[in-house]
Scaffold this motif. Structure first.
Motif, short mmCIF file in Angstrom:
data_model
loop_
_atom_site.label_atom_id
_atom_site.label_comp_id
_atom_site.label_asym_id
_atom_site.label_seq_id
_atom_site.Cartn_x
_atom_site.Cartn_y
_atom_site.Cartn_z
N LEU A 483 0.84 -1.21 0.00
CA LEU A 483 0.00 0.00 0.00
C LEU A 483 0.87 1.25 0.00
O LEU A 483 0.54 2.26 -0.65
N ALA A 484 2.00 1.19 0.72
CA ALA A 484 2.88 2.37 0.77
C ALA A 484 3.45 2.65 -0.61
O ALA A 484 3.54 3.82 -1.03
N ILE A 485 3.82 1.59 -1.36
CA ILE A 485 4.35 1.81 -2.72
C ILE A 485 3.25 2.37 -3.62
O ILE A 485 3.49 3.27 -4.45
N ALA A 486 2.01 1.87 -3.46
CA ALA A 486 0.91 2.40 -4.26
C ALA A 486 0.70 3.88 -3.95
O ALA A 486 0.53 4.70 -4.86
N ALA A 487 0.73 4.22 -2.66
CA ALA A 487 0.54 5.62 -2.26
C ALA A 487 1.62 6.50 -2.86
O ALA A 487 1.36 7.59 -3.35
N ALA A 514 10.13 8.86 -8.78
CA ALA A 514 10.65 9.46 -7.56
C ALA A 514 9.86 8.99 -6.35
O ALA A 514 10.43 8.63 -5.32
N GLY A 515 8.52 8.96 -6.46
CA GLY A 515 7.70 8.56 -5.32
C GLY A 515 7.99 7.14 -4.90
O GLY A 515 8.33 6.87 -3.73
N ALA A 516 7.90 6.21 -5.85
CA ALA A 516 8.15 4.81 -5.51
C ALA A 516 9.60 4.64 -5.06
O ALA A 516 9.88 3.85 -4.15
N GLY A 517 10.52 5.41 -5.67
CA GLY A 517 11.92 5.29 -5.31
C GLY A 517 12.17 5.71 -3.87
O GLY A 517 12.83 5.00 -3.11
N VAL A 518 11.61 6.85 -3.47
CA VAL A 518 11.84 7.34 -2.11
C VAL A 518 11.30 6.34 -1.08
O VAL A 518 11.98 5.93 -0.14
N THR A 519 10.05 5.90 -1.29
CA THR A 519 9.47 4.97 -0.32
C THR A 519 10.19 3.62 -0.35
O THR A 519 10.46 3.03 0.70
N GLY A 520 10.51 3.14 -1.56
CA GLY A 520 11.23 1.87 -1.65
C GLY A 520 12.58 1.97 -0.96
O GLY A 520 12.97 1.07 -0.21
N TYR A 521 13.28 3.09 -1.18
CA TYR A 521 14.59 3.28 -0.53
C TYR A 521 14.43 3.31 0.98
O TYR A 521 15.19 2.68 1.71
N SER A 597 4.76 3.40 7.52
CA SER A 597 4.09 4.66 7.18
C SER A 597 4.87 5.46 6.16
O SER A 597 4.58 6.63 5.94
N SER A 598 5.87 4.83 5.51
CA SER A 598 6.79 5.62 4.70
C SER A 598 6.17 6.07 3.39
O SER A 598 6.79 6.83 2.65
N GLY A 599 4.94 5.62 3.07
CA GLY A 599 4.29 6.09 1.86
C GLY A 599 4.15 7.60 1.87
O GLY A 599 4.12 8.23 0.80
N ILE A 600 4.09 8.19 3.05
CA ILE A 600 3.91 9.64 3.12
C ILE A 600 5.09 10.39 2.51
O ILE A 600 4.91 11.39 1.81
N PHE A 601 6.32 9.86 2.70
CA PHE A 601 7.49 10.53 2.11
C PHE A 601 7.43 10.44 0.59
O PHE A 601 7.66 11.43 -0.11
N GLY A 602 7.13 9.24 0.09
CA GLY A 602 7.10 9.04 -1.35
C GLY A 602 6.00 9.85 -2.00
O GLY A 602 6.19 10.45 -3.06
N ALA A 603 4.80 9.90 -1.34
CA ALA A 603 3.69 10.63 -1.92
C ALA A 603 4.03 12.13 -1.98
O ALA A 603 3.76 12.79 -2.98
N LEU A 604 4.66 12.64 -0.90
CA LEU A 604 5.06 14.05 -0.90
C LEU A 604 6.08 14.31 -2.00
O LEU A 604 5.95 15.27 -2.78
N ALA A 605 7.09 13.42 -2.08
CA ALA A 605 8.13 13.59 -3.09
C ALA A 605 7.51 13.54 -4.48
O ALA A 605 7.82 14.37 -5.35
N GLY A 606 6.58 12.57 -4.69
CA GLY A 606 5.94 12.43 -5.99
C GLY A 606 5.17 13.69 -6.38
O GLY A 606 5.27 14.18 -7.50
N MET A 607 4.38 14.24 -5.42
CA MET A 607 3.60 15.45 -5.70
C MET A 607 4.53 16.61 -6.09
O MET A 607 4.30 17.32 -7.07
#
Lengths: 626, 144
Positions: A483-487, A514-521, A597-607
């Protein structure tokens, strides 16, 4: 209107991965208030999927995520989205297949490989049909069964506890008040271990405030961007109907979620009352048998499941406790056995041998309760041999197994639950198979797309089935990380990319990567190489002064170690300290946010990336649409 | 125009509170008002101000560009609805329990009730309102 309600019901039946729904009561049991975040986040996600994303998909030529993105941003963006859809669908398929494997192994003694194979075939058949109606009907059925399997036992338990018919989801308020009284008494008597205990209604014991916030955001955006959910809702091809379908889906999901905290409180009340009454382990209530037999609960490190495996080992010719260790292997049971005190191992071994000599003298449950548990309690320093809060460890999936035992009719309720979660897992997997089959960009030849998509769906789900049978993965973190990667990867592209006229292909592609990368990292860094993650990002960590001192001490130890072995040991200790555990936050983090909860970083980065890159690349006005 | 004016005043007020707390400007009469409002209170004042300014600007934009009325009205609804989702799902959960848990609703501590049921029910009502409202905007704009 009824069409929208029906579509909403069918989306609701497959909206929430079955594993997560099965684990929810256990999660709320474990962390009380803090884990209510799961319910709120999941429902907010359904609302966003239905009202924010699905109407956009309904306006596109095809409601599948990758094709909608491809239609607006071209083939490269569609391919990136397709990869992300597969990356998100794969772990969800693994989780649902594993759940069904476990259900059939524990419930009907069928080897997981057969159950998973049957599930794979069924999901592929239903998911790859051209006609979506069978899948929709299956999902509606899944919702009906899930609602029954949560609300029927809840009503029965409430009837028994309250002594009459009540509305359980509102009536348990007084029971919660009673539970709080019991918790206070337990604390006063020193019967709780604060490493694992948290008062049920007290906020922010297990998770810090901003972590709860991040978890809600991650789950909400993740569910909103689930590959199958918004597409299912958008199949009406009519934005107005799609919106109402989304609202109905939210209502139906709410009906499922609202019962979860109630179940958790009823079960917790029963367990804590047992602890308060100093119930001897030798006379444990029968409703604890099911989770112990499934290995989903442990008392002082033992379970009925482990005992039965020891019995099987003795039957297979193991003559000593060491031979049992070899027979159990290196899996979870093996580790559980290795962690036991040698005295307890000896008692279990002898009891197993005795049980085999005269199988009819007592059941395995009686022997486990009366012989094994007192020995385990003595080894753990629990001299009174009573059930204690710290002695009982409950896996998230284990709590649901207590529920049938709390009703007057455990047999039928267990069957109903097994059926409901099997059908729900099938509905979710078939929807995911369908989503994966639809990711390949449409060509002029419709038929070609379908067959290539089905080959891909077959490959992905076969891989998932393989992992489900042979891998041993913790299911809840697996689902939450999907779910975090999807977010992080899909949500910015779907919510902002499809809606914003100025969004460009470069912006959307960069945002997804970038979004998936940040959260995946973040997930990989904090889980796989936590020590070096902390070393890189120490200024951002929320680590306490004490933990930092400990880390520095271990670092010096690792550097000055004389032998390779000592060095490896110190490095492992460093990683453990930095990774943290279920009850302790590790050092490797940004601002105390857990990797779940790391989806929040990726979603922010993606936006951010989507906005910035879109603004600096030329606008695609000539193909713009209103 | 009036909401833009009030909004600018609110934003200025919030900024002056922060400035006073940071010691950039001496607070009037030497009283630091920041502790009275707190971080959350100041944040609320600031958000309210920014929202009023945004609402006013959208209204002006709609009046000036009638051809973009549909898109602007839809965007405004989406933003309001997203703020409400955020308010229900996020603010209700992590921010409310402290003071709310002192109250009890039918035996539930009120903060717990909000997170376990109230927030969920609110989200569903919001979903139906959002769907109906957006559909009405679409229907009205198609007619005109």
């Amino acid at each position: 209107m009824s069409g929208a309600a029906l579509r909403g019901g069918s989306a609701a039946g497959s909206a929430i991965p079955a594993v997560l729904l099965a684990a929810l009561p256990g999660l709320v049991f474990a962390a009380g208030y803090d884990h209510l975040a799961y319910g709120v986040g999941l429902l907010a996600g359904v609302v966003l999927a239905g009202l924010l994303i699905a109407p956009r998909l309904a306006q596109a030529a095809s409601p599948a995520i990758a094709s909608a993105i491809g239609e607006k941003f071209g083939a490269v963006a569609a391919s990136v989205a397709a990869v992300l859809v597969v990356v998100v669908a794969l772990p969800l398929l693994v989780a649902d297949f594993t759940l069904v494997g476990l259900l059939f192994e524990r419930g009907f003694a069928i080897a997981p490989v057969w159950a998973v194979a049957a599930m794979l075939v069924a999901a592929l058949l239903i998911g790859s049909m051209r006609d979506a109606h069978p899948l929709a009907l299956l999902s509606v059925l899944a919702w009906l069964l899930l609602a029954a399997s949560l609300l029927v036992p809840l009503t029965l338990i409430a009837f028994a506890v309250e002594g009459g018919a009540t509305v359980p989801v509102t009536a348990y308020g007084l029971l919660l008040q009673d539970l709080q009284g019991i918790e206070e008494t337990l604390i006063e008597r020193g019967l709780v271990d604060f490493d694992t205990f948290s008062a049920h209604a007290a906020p922010f014991i297990r998770l810090v405030e901003r972590d709860v916030f991040a978890l809600v955001v991650t789950l909400a955006l993740g569910v909103a961007a689930l590959p199958h959910l918004a597409s299912t809702l958008a199949q009406t091809r009519n934005p107005a109907q799609t919106r109402f379908a989304g609202a109905w889906a939210a209502l139906f999901v709410m009906i499922l979620l609202i019962g979860v905290p109630a179940l958790a409180v009823y079960a917790k009340h029963a367990i804590y009352t047992t602890i308060l009454n100093a119930t001897p382990l030798a006379s444990l209530p029968p409703w604890l048998e099911a989770p112990l037999a499934a290995g989903a609960a442990q008392i002082h490190g033992t379970s009925l499941d482990l005992f039965e495996q020891v019995v099987a080992g003795v039957r297979g010719g193991s003559q000593t406790t060491a031979a049992i260790a070899d027979a159990l292997g290196v899996g979870a049971s093996g580790a559980q056995w290795q962690a036991l005190d040698p005295d307890v191992q000896q008692v279990m071994f002898a009891a197993a041998a005795q049980h085999l000599l005269d199988p009819n003298a007592a059941s395995a449950w009686e022997i486990y309760r009366e012989t094994v548990l007192p020995a385990a309690a003595a080894a753990a320093g629990n001299d009174a041999a009573v059930l204690t809060q710290s002695g009982l460890a409950m896996n998230p999936l284990g709590l649901l197994l207590i529920v049938p035992g709390l009703t007057e009719v455990p047999g039928p309720v267990t069957l109903l639950m097994a059926l409901a979660f099997t059908v729900a897992a099938l509905a979710v997997s078939a929807s995911l198979v369908r989503a994966v089959a639809n990711v390949l960009p449409a060509r002029s030849d419709e038929r070609e797309r379908t067959s290539a998509g089905i080959v891909l769906a077959f490959a992905v789900s076969a891989a998932a089935a393989g992992v489900a049978v042979f891998g041993r993965i913790d299911l809840v973190p697996l689902v939450v990380s999907a779910l975090a990667i999807a977010a992080a990867g899909l949500f910015p592209a779907l919510a902002l990319g499809l809606a914003w006229r100025r969004a460009t292909a470069a912006g959307v592609i960069a945002a997804m990567i970038a979004g998936a990368g940040v959260t995946g990292y973040y997930m990989a860094g904090t889980q796989l190489v936590p020590a070096s993650f902390y070393a890189t990002w120490s200024p951002l960590s929320s680590a306490s002064e004490y933990a930092v001192e400990e880390f520095d001490r271990l670092t010096v130890e690792a550097r000055e170690a004389e032998t390779e072995e000592e060095r490896a040991e110190a490095a492992a200790a460093l990683d453990d300290l930095a990774r943290g555990s279920a009850t302790r936050v590790g050092l490797a983090n940004w601002a105390g946010i857990d990797s779940a909860s790391s989806g929040i970083f990726g979603a922010l980065a993606g936006m951010l990336v989507l906005i910035v890159v879109s603004l600096v690349t030329p606008s695609r006005r000539r193909s713009a649409q209103p | 125009m009036i909401e833009i004016g009030i909004g600018v005043l609110l934003v200025a007020g919030a900024l002056s509170l922060v400035a006073g707390a940071l010691g950039i400007v001496a607070a009037p009469a030497g009283v630091d008002l920041f502790p009275l409002f707190g971080v959350v209170g100041t944040g609320l004042v600031l958000t309210a101000g920014l929202l009023l300014v945004a609402a006013g600007r959208t209204r002006r934009a709609i009046a000036r560009h009638p051809e973009r009325r549909h898109a602007l009205r839809s965007t405004r609804l989406t933003i309001v609805a997203l703020l409400l989702v955020a308010g229900l799902a996020i603010a209700a959960l992590p921010l409310s329990p402290g003071p709310f848990n002192l109250l009890r609703i039918g035996g539930f501590p009120a903060g717990y009730y909000l997170a376990a049921q109230g927030g969920l029910i609110g989200l569903v009502i919001l979903a139906f309102w959002w769907a109906a409202r957006q559909n009405r905007i679409d229907a009205e704009e198609q007619r005109s």
